[in-house]
Design an enzyme around this catalytic site. Sequence first.
Site, PDB file in Angstrom:
ATOM      1  N   HIS A   1      32.445  -0.215 -19.039  1.00  0.00           N
ATOM      2  CA  HIS A   1      31.209   0.209 -19.708  1.00  0.00           C
ATOM      3  C   HIS A   1      30.479   1.168 -18.775  1.00  0.00           C
ATOM      4  CE1 HIS A   1      31.701  -2.856 -22.755  1.00  0.00           C
ATOM      5  NE2 HIS A   1      31.767  -3.795 -21.831  1.00  0.00           N
TER       6      HIS A   1
ATOM      7  N   ALA B   1      28.252  -9.100 -19.663  1.00  0.00           N
ATOM      8  CA  ALA B   1      29.350  -8.243 -19.190  1.00  0.00           C
ATOM      9  C   ALA B   1      28.857  -6.951 -18.548  1.00  0.00           C
ATOM     10  CB  ALA B   1      30.272  -7.932 -20.365  1.00  0.00           C
TER      11      ALA B   1
ATOM     12  N   ASN C   1      27.555  -7.562 -28.116  1.00  0.00           N
ATOM     13  CA  ASN C   1      26.650  -8.207 -27.152  1.00  0.00           C
ATOM     14  C   ASN C   1      26.072  -7.202 -26.161  1.00  0.00           C
ATOM     15  OD1 ASN C   1      26.873 -10.983 -28.060  1.00  0.00           O
ATOM     16  ND2 ASN C   1      29.012 -10.800 -27.455  1.00  0.00           N
TER      17      ASN C   1
HETATM   18  N1  LIG Z   1      26.638 -11.729 -23.563  1.00  0.00           N
HETATM   19  C1  LIG Z   1      27.861 -11.303 -23.213  1.00  0.00           C
HETATM   20  O1  LIG Z   1      28.026 -10.350 -22.435  1.00  0.00           O
HETATM   21  C2  LIG Z   1      29.053 -11.987 -23.788  1.00  0.00           C
HETATM   22  C3  LIG Z   1      30.330 -11.809 -23.199  1.00  0.00           C
HETATM   23  C4  LIG Z   1      31.414 -12.484 -23.759  1.00  0.00           C
HETATM   24  C5  LIG Z   1      31.229 -13.272 -24.901  1.00  0.00           C
HETATM   25  N2  LIG Z   1      29.980 -13.390 -25.466  1.00  0.00           N
HETATM   26  C6  LIG Z   1      29.741 -14.191 -26.680  1.00  0.00           C
HETATM   27  O2  LIG Z   1      29.672 -15.561 -26.318  1.00  0.00           O
HETATM   28  C7  LIG Z   1      30.179 -16.363 -27.384  1.00  0.00           C
HETATM   29  C8  LIG Z   1      31.259 -17.311 -26.848  1.00  0.00           C
HETATM   30  O3  LIG Z   1      32.318 -16.528 -26.318  1.00  0.00           O
HETATM   31  P1  LIG Z   1      33.727 -17.211 -25.987  1.00  0.00           P
HETATM   32  O4  LIG Z   1      34.594 -16.134 -25.420  1.00  0.00           O
HETATM   33  O5  LIG Z   1      33.493 -18.466 -25.223  1.00  0.00           O
HETATM   34  O6  LIG Z   1      34.229 -17.577 -27.479  1.00  0.00           O
HETATM   35  P2  LIG Z   1      35.365 -18.658 -27.910  1.00  0.00           P
HETATM   36  O7  LIG Z   1      35.803 -18.223 -29.264  1.00  0.00           O
HETATM   37  O8  LIG Z   1      36.369 -18.834 -26.834  1.00  0.00           O
HETATM   38  O9  LIG Z   1      34.556 -20.048 -28.034  1.00  0.00           O
HETATM   39  C9  LIG Z   1      33.550 -20.270 -28.972  1.00  0.00           C
HETATM   40  C10 LIG Z   1      33.539 -21.760 -29.321  1.00  0.00           C
HETATM   41  O10 LIG Z   1      32.359 -21.997 -30.104  1.00  0.00           O
HETATM   42  C11 LIG Z   1      32.706 -22.773 -31.243  1.00  0.00           C
HETATM   43  N3  LIG Z   1      31.786 -22.402 -32.338  1.00  0.00           N
HETATM   44  C12 LIG Z   1      31.739 -21.232 -32.996  1.00  0.00           C
HETATM   45  N4  LIG Z   1      30.755 -21.255 -33.920  1.00  0.00           N
HETATM   46  C13 LIG Z   1      30.187 -22.484 -33.839  1.00  0.00           C
HETATM   47  C14 LIG Z   1      29.135 -23.119 -34.529  1.00  0.00           C
HETATM   48  N5  LIG Z   1      28.476 -22.500 -35.520  1.00  0.00           N
HETATM   49  N6  LIG Z   1      28.810 -24.380 -34.182  1.00  0.00           N
HETATM   50  C15 LIG Z   1      29.471 -25.027 -33.193  1.00  0.00           C
HETATM   51  N7  LIG Z   1      30.491 -24.474 -32.502  1.00  0.00           N
HETATM   52  C16 LIG Z   1      30.845 -23.213 -32.826  1.00  0.00           C
HETATM   53  C17 LIG Z   1      34.161 -22.434 -31.550  1.00  0.00           C
HETATM   54  O11 LIG Z   1      34.785 -23.470 -32.278  1.00  0.00           O
HETATM   55  C18 LIG Z   1      34.745 -22.222 -30.160  1.00  0.00           C
HETATM   56  O12 LIG Z   1      35.272 -23.413 -29.629  1.00  0.00           O
HETATM   57  C19 LIG Z   1      30.711 -15.386 -28.458  1.00  0.00           C
HETATM   58  O13 LIG Z   1      29.758 -15.229 -29.491  1.00  0.00           O
HETATM   59  C20 LIG Z   1      30.874 -14.088 -27.695  1.00  0.00           C
HETATM   60  O14 LIG Z   1      30.670 -12.943 -28.519  1.00  0.00           O
HETATM   61  C21 LIG Z   1      28.904 -12.783 -24.907  1.00  0.00           C
END
Ligand SMILES: NC(=O)c1ccc[n+]([C@@H]2O[C@H](COP(=O)([O-])OP(=O)(O)OC[C@H]3O[C@@H](n4cnc5c(N)ncnc54)[C@H](O)[C@@H]3O)[C@@H](O)[C@H]2O)c1
Length: 271
Positions: free
Chosen positions: A220, A127, A192
């Site tokens: 940010h 992000a 993150n």
């Molecule tokens: N790096 C960045 O800038 C950034 C930005 C946005 C989100 N993220 C991170 O990316 C990840 C995904 O984000 P999202 O918005 O797609 O989330 P989301 O909640 O829409 O989707 C996550 C999916 O992963 C599955 N899941 C969770 N834990 C699991 C596990 N231990 N084993 C298998 N499946 C599992 C859930 O059931 C869900 O379907 C989150 O951890 C979020 O914090 C990072």
Amino acid sequence: MRLAIIGCGAIGSVLVEAICGGSVKAELVALMDIYPERCENLARSFCREFTNTAICRDLECLLNAKPQLVVEAASQQAVKEYIPTILSHGISVVVLSVGALLDENILKAVKEASRAGKARVYIPSGAIAGLDAVKALANAGIDRVVLKTYKNVKAFDPETLRRLGFGEVRERTKIFEGRGDIAVKLFPANVNVVAALALASGQIPWVEVYADPNLQRNIHEIVVEGKASTISIRVENVPHPRNPRTSYLAALSAIQLLKELTEEGSIAVGT
Ligand SMILES: NC(=O)c1ccc[n+]([C@@H]2O[C@H](COP(=O)([O-])OP(=O)(O)OC[C@H]3O[C@@H](n4cnc5c(N)ncnc54)[C@H](O)[C@@H]3O)[C@@H](O)[C@H]2O)c1
């Protein structure tokens, strides 16, 4: 390249669409989620040609599909549970839930497995922007990293706001100032960004968080002061059009990284 994705949520869906739509040139060999039906739905919606994609609930199933690269887009728990094992099988990973790497034990396990498996860990800029310059600056020494985050008041947990003494926010209000490791415990949605900055700079950022009832975007502002430069970064993120929980830029950043990892003969721009 044979690719697998853990996490069929907001980011996972954007990635599956990009892969199955052909903008990322990879073969999607497995999708995994604790709710595998979410992966089935994605495959059905976007991947008519990829009938061979394994739909998995556990890591054994994913490893059986023999991916060359695994994208984690699930949760911090998923990083802890699966990433060291995947790396130790010699498979490189892209980690979205980078906040997990603020935990020293998880970071150590990931680094050791990466060395043992001779596999790499890729962390997209997500992000924010400017991590290339922050990494470069770290070579000459960084004095200070400051992150200011501005979000609509609705983006915060009401209970946390009340506990901090901000039950009612009528105008832009600073609701926190302090070390990044404390900020991420109070505001997990920032974890993150703080972790990516910490890994790139080698320093725990100083964080200010603002709640604003009139703001439509997540903003940010980052300032990094070092021996060679002072870098100022500002991003105003809009939610993904179909997935309001995810900044569109975070998903686009993951797509771009996958393009660079899968395209042959491409020119790599930026460090
Ligand atoms: N790096 C960045 O800038 C950034 C930005 C946005 C989100 N993220 C991170 O990316 C990840 C995904 O984000 P999202 O918005 O797609 O989330 P989301 O909640 O829409 O989707 C996550 C999916 O992963 C599955 N899941 C969770 N834990 C699991 C596990 N231990 N084993 C298998 N499946 C599992 C859930 O059931 C869900 O379907 C989150 O951890 C979020 O914090 C990072």
